[in-house]
Design a protein around this motif. Sequence first.
Motif, PDB file in Angstrom:
ATOM      1  N   ARG A  61       0.826  -1.214   0.000  1.00  0.00           N
ATOM      2  CA  ARG A  61       0.000   0.000   0.000  1.00  0.00           C
ATOM      3  C   ARG A  61       0.857   1.258   0.000  1.00  0.00           C
ATOM      4  NH1 ARG A  61      -2.170   3.903   3.088  1.00  0.00           N
ATOM      5  NH2 ARG A  61      -0.947   3.315   4.916  1.00  0.00           N
ATOM      6  N   LEU A  62       1.994   1.208   0.692  1.00  0.00           N
ATOM      7  CA  LEU A  62       2.868   2.374   0.809  1.00  0.00           C
ATOM      8  C   LEU A  62       3.846   2.498  -0.359  1.00  0.00           C
ATOM      9  CD1 LEU A  62       3.641   2.228   4.635  1.00  0.00           C
ATOM     10  CD2 LEU A  62       2.201   3.901   3.453  1.00  0.00           C
ATOM     11  N   GLY A  63       3.808   1.561  -1.291  1.00  0.00           N
ATOM     12  CA  GLY A  63       4.599   1.701  -2.506  1.00  0.00           C
ATOM     13  C   GLY A  63       5.875   0.898  -2.581  1.00  0.00           C
ATOM     14  N   ALA A  64       6.135   0.007  -1.634  1.00  0.00           N
ATOM     15  CA  ALA A  64       7.334  -0.826  -1.719  1.00  0.00           C
ATOM     16  C   ALA A  64       7.315  -1.640  -3.007  1.00  0.00           C
ATOM     17  CB  ALA A  64       7.426  -1.758  -0.513  1.00  0.00           C
ATOM     18  N   SER A  65       8.483  -1.822  -3.591  1.00  0.00           N
ATOM     19  CA  SER A  65       8.552  -2.552  -4.858  1.00  0.00           C
ATOM     20  C   SER A  65       8.525  -4.057  -4.654  1.00  0.00           C
ATOM     21  CB  SER A  65       9.831  -2.180  -5.613  1.00  0.00           C
ATOM     22  OG  SER A  65      10.980  -2.720  -4.958  1.00  0.00           O
ATOM     23  N   SER A  66       8.979  -4.525  -3.474  1.00  0.00           N
ATOM     24  CA  SER A  66       9.153  -5.960  -3.302  1.00  0.00           C
ATOM     25  C   SER A  66       9.207  -6.326  -1.829  1.00  0.00           C
ATOM     26  CB  SER A  66      10.440  -6.432  -4.002  1.00  0.00           C
ATOM     27  OG  SER A  66      11.553  -5.648  -3.581  1.00  0.00           O
ATOM     28  N   ALA A  67       8.913  -7.599  -1.561  1.00  0.00           N
ATOM     29  CA  ALA A  67       9.083  -8.183  -0.226  1.00  0.00           C
ATOM     30  C   ALA A  67       9.878  -9.469  -0.405  1.00  0.00           C
ATOM     31  CB  ALA A  67       7.732  -8.481   0.421  1.00  0.00           C
ATOM     32  N   TRP A  68      10.879  -9.648   0.458  1.00  0.00           N
ATOM     33  CA  TRP A  68      11.818 -10.762   0.316  1.00  0.00           C
ATOM     34  C   TRP A  68      11.804 -11.619   1.572  1.00  0.00           C
ATOM     35  CZ3 TRP A  68      15.012 -11.185  -4.144  1.00  0.00           C
ATOM     36  CH2 TRP A  68      14.856 -10.118  -5.054  1.00  0.00           C
ATOM     37  N   PHE A  69      12.019 -12.934   1.392  1.00  0.00           N
ATOM     38  CA  PHE A  69      11.963 -13.889   2.486  1.00  0.00           C
ATOM     39  C   PHE A  69      13.154 -14.838   2.387  1.00  0.00           C
ATOM     40  CE2 PHE A  69       7.763 -12.949   0.664  1.00  0.00           C
ATOM     41  CZ  PHE A  69       7.266 -12.137   1.678  1.00  0.00           C
ATOM     42  N   SER A  70      13.603 -15.322   3.544  1.00  0.00           N
ATOM     43  CA  SER A  70      14.835 -16.097   3.586  1.00  0.00           C
ATOM     44  C   SER A  70      14.599 -17.495   4.150  1.00  0.00           C
ATOM     45  CB  SER A  70      15.876 -15.351   4.426  1.00  0.00           C
ATOM     46  OG  SER A  70      17.154 -15.932   4.280  1.00  0.00           O
ATOM     47  N   GLU A  71      15.632 -18.330   4.102  1.00  0.00           N
ATOM     48  CA  GLU A  71      15.526 -19.713   4.568  1.00  0.00           C
ATOM     49  C   GLU A  71      16.669 -20.064   5.508  1.00  0.00           C
ATOM     50  OE1 GLU A  71      15.622 -24.342   2.871  1.00  0.00           O
ATOM     51  OE2 GLU A  71      15.864 -22.670   1.475  1.00  0.00           O
ATOM     52  N   HIS A  72      16.332 -20.553   6.687  1.00  0.00           N
ATOM     53  CA  HIS A  72      17.274 -21.231   7.575  1.00  0.00           C
ATOM     54  C   HIS A  72      16.503 -22.288   8.343  1.00  0.00           C
ATOM     55  CE1 HIS A  72      21.234 -19.591   7.127  1.00  0.00           C
ATOM     56  NE2 HIS A  72      20.844 -18.346   7.275  1.00  0.00           N
ATOM     57  N   HIS A  73      17.238 -23.231   8.914  1.00  0.00           N
ATOM     58  CA  HIS A  73      16.621 -24.327   9.644  1.00  0.00           C
ATOM     59  C   HIS A  73      17.304 -24.507  10.994  1.00  0.00           C
ATOM     60  CE1 HIS A  73      14.512 -25.667   5.946  1.00  0.00           C
ATOM     61  NE2 HIS A  73      15.606 -25.215   5.347  1.00  0.00           N
ATOM     62  N   LEU A  74      16.501 -24.896  11.990  1.00  0.00           N
ATOM     63  CA  LEU A  74      16.994 -25.233  13.323  1.00  0.00           C
ATOM     64  C   LEU A  74      17.591 -24.051  14.068  1.00  0.00           C
ATOM     65  CD1 LEU A  74      18.712 -28.674  12.484  1.00  0.00           C
ATOM     66  CD2 LEU A  74      16.372 -28.265  13.250  1.00  0.00           C
ATOM     67  N   PHE A  75      17.185 -22.833  13.740  1.00  0.00           N
ATOM     68  CA  PHE A  75      17.573 -21.671  14.536  1.00  0.00           C
ATOM     69  C   PHE A  75      16.769 -21.670  15.831  1.00  0.00           C
ATOM     70  CE2 PHE A  75      20.263 -20.230  11.389  1.00  0.00           C
ATOM     71  CZ  PHE A  75      20.629 -18.894  11.476  1.00  0.00           C
ATOM     72  N   ASP A  76      17.383 -21.193  16.920  1.00  0.00           N
ATOM     73  CA  ASP A  76      16.687 -21.201  18.203  1.00  0.00           C
ATOM     74  C   ASP A  76      15.702 -20.043  18.345  1.00  0.00           C
ATOM     75  OD1 ASP A  76      18.421 -19.078  18.604  1.00  0.00           O
ATOM     76  OD2 ASP A  76      19.628 -20.096  20.123  1.00  0.00           O
ATOM     77  N   ASP A  77      15.599 -19.189  17.328  1.00  0.00           N
ATOM     78  CA  ASP A  77      14.580 -18.137  17.362  1.00  0.00           C
ATOM     79  C   ASP A  77      13.567 -18.295  16.226  1.00  0.00           C
ATOM     80  OD1 ASP A  77      16.090 -17.361  15.185  1.00  0.00           O
ATOM     81  OD2 ASP A  77      16.703 -15.424  16.011  1.00  0.00           O
TER      82      ASP A  77
END
Length: 324
Positions: free
Chosen positions: A35-51
């Motif tokens: 809505r505010l005009g951002a061009s993109s949203a990005w997401f990452s991958e990790h496994h077994l992190f404690d957070d």
Amino acid sequence: MKVGVYFDLRNPPQWRQDPSRLYGFTIEACQEAERLGASSAWFSEHHLFDDDYLCQPLTFAAAVAARTKRIRLGTAIVIAPLHHPAELAEQSATVDLISDGRLDLGIGTGYRVPEFELFDASMTARYAQTDGMARRLRELWGPKGVTPRPVQDPLPIWMGYQGPQGARRAGLLGEGLLSVDATLWEPYSSGLAEAGHPLKVGVMSGGIQGWATDDPDRDWPMVSEHLEHQLNSYRRHMVEGTGRPPPKPVDLDRVVNAGSMAPLKDFAYGTPEHVAEVIKSGTAGAPVDTVFLWASVGGMSEEATMRNIETICTRLAPLLDEDR
């Protein structure tokens, strides 16, 4: 230069949120960024992190795709050696279809021993495996490959490589380079030329670690606490399974505004004008299409995350767009 936002959905024990609420809120945050005009949203991958670091970025991208109309959706990154090419080709095609052609697929090598053990995968020749993944995906999205095929032809692939050797490899493949460090344009362009790709196909995008605020003194106690968790978490998880001792806690004085574009070694902090100048300086002379910044650092509150997204979209993005 287009500006996006980046999510890893960390949920640290000291700021624990209801996981379902965190996932739902992050989808809402992507809608607000759109809505505010951002061009993109990005997401990452990790496994077994404690957070509880996000483990399935394409699954999450599909959920965001169903709730948005315009914003592009990227992975930064999918860990290529943990996936079969056919599975990744089909997942990517599905997200591209749900989003009507808005997927940017960033892939990288990975580096954590526990993740490779979890998937019974080999860390041997990780870069060769990742190069091979890019080549195989191009074949699988072709006429004799998986069905249904993606909307985009070609679907953008971004190589999450850092350093001169990685940049050259991305160039040899003729794919995008998921880095905005201008010093990598020379080896990247050399790889393009060596493999016979026209330089005009060379394009760079990537993450900027930083935080822009109208009141740096007010926000620093909150930002520094979460940044310290974020960086120490990366450092601690990086050595798991290697036999190396845990690293010393991060010294934020050596990281904030350090004048480097290296991942996890510099954090641009200050007013939107300051952060914009850091980005412009670090990307000058390179064909940078998009930069994206953490929407939330180390499990921040919903209020802080939404305020940051608003600053990125309404204060920082116009400063980076003004010279286009």
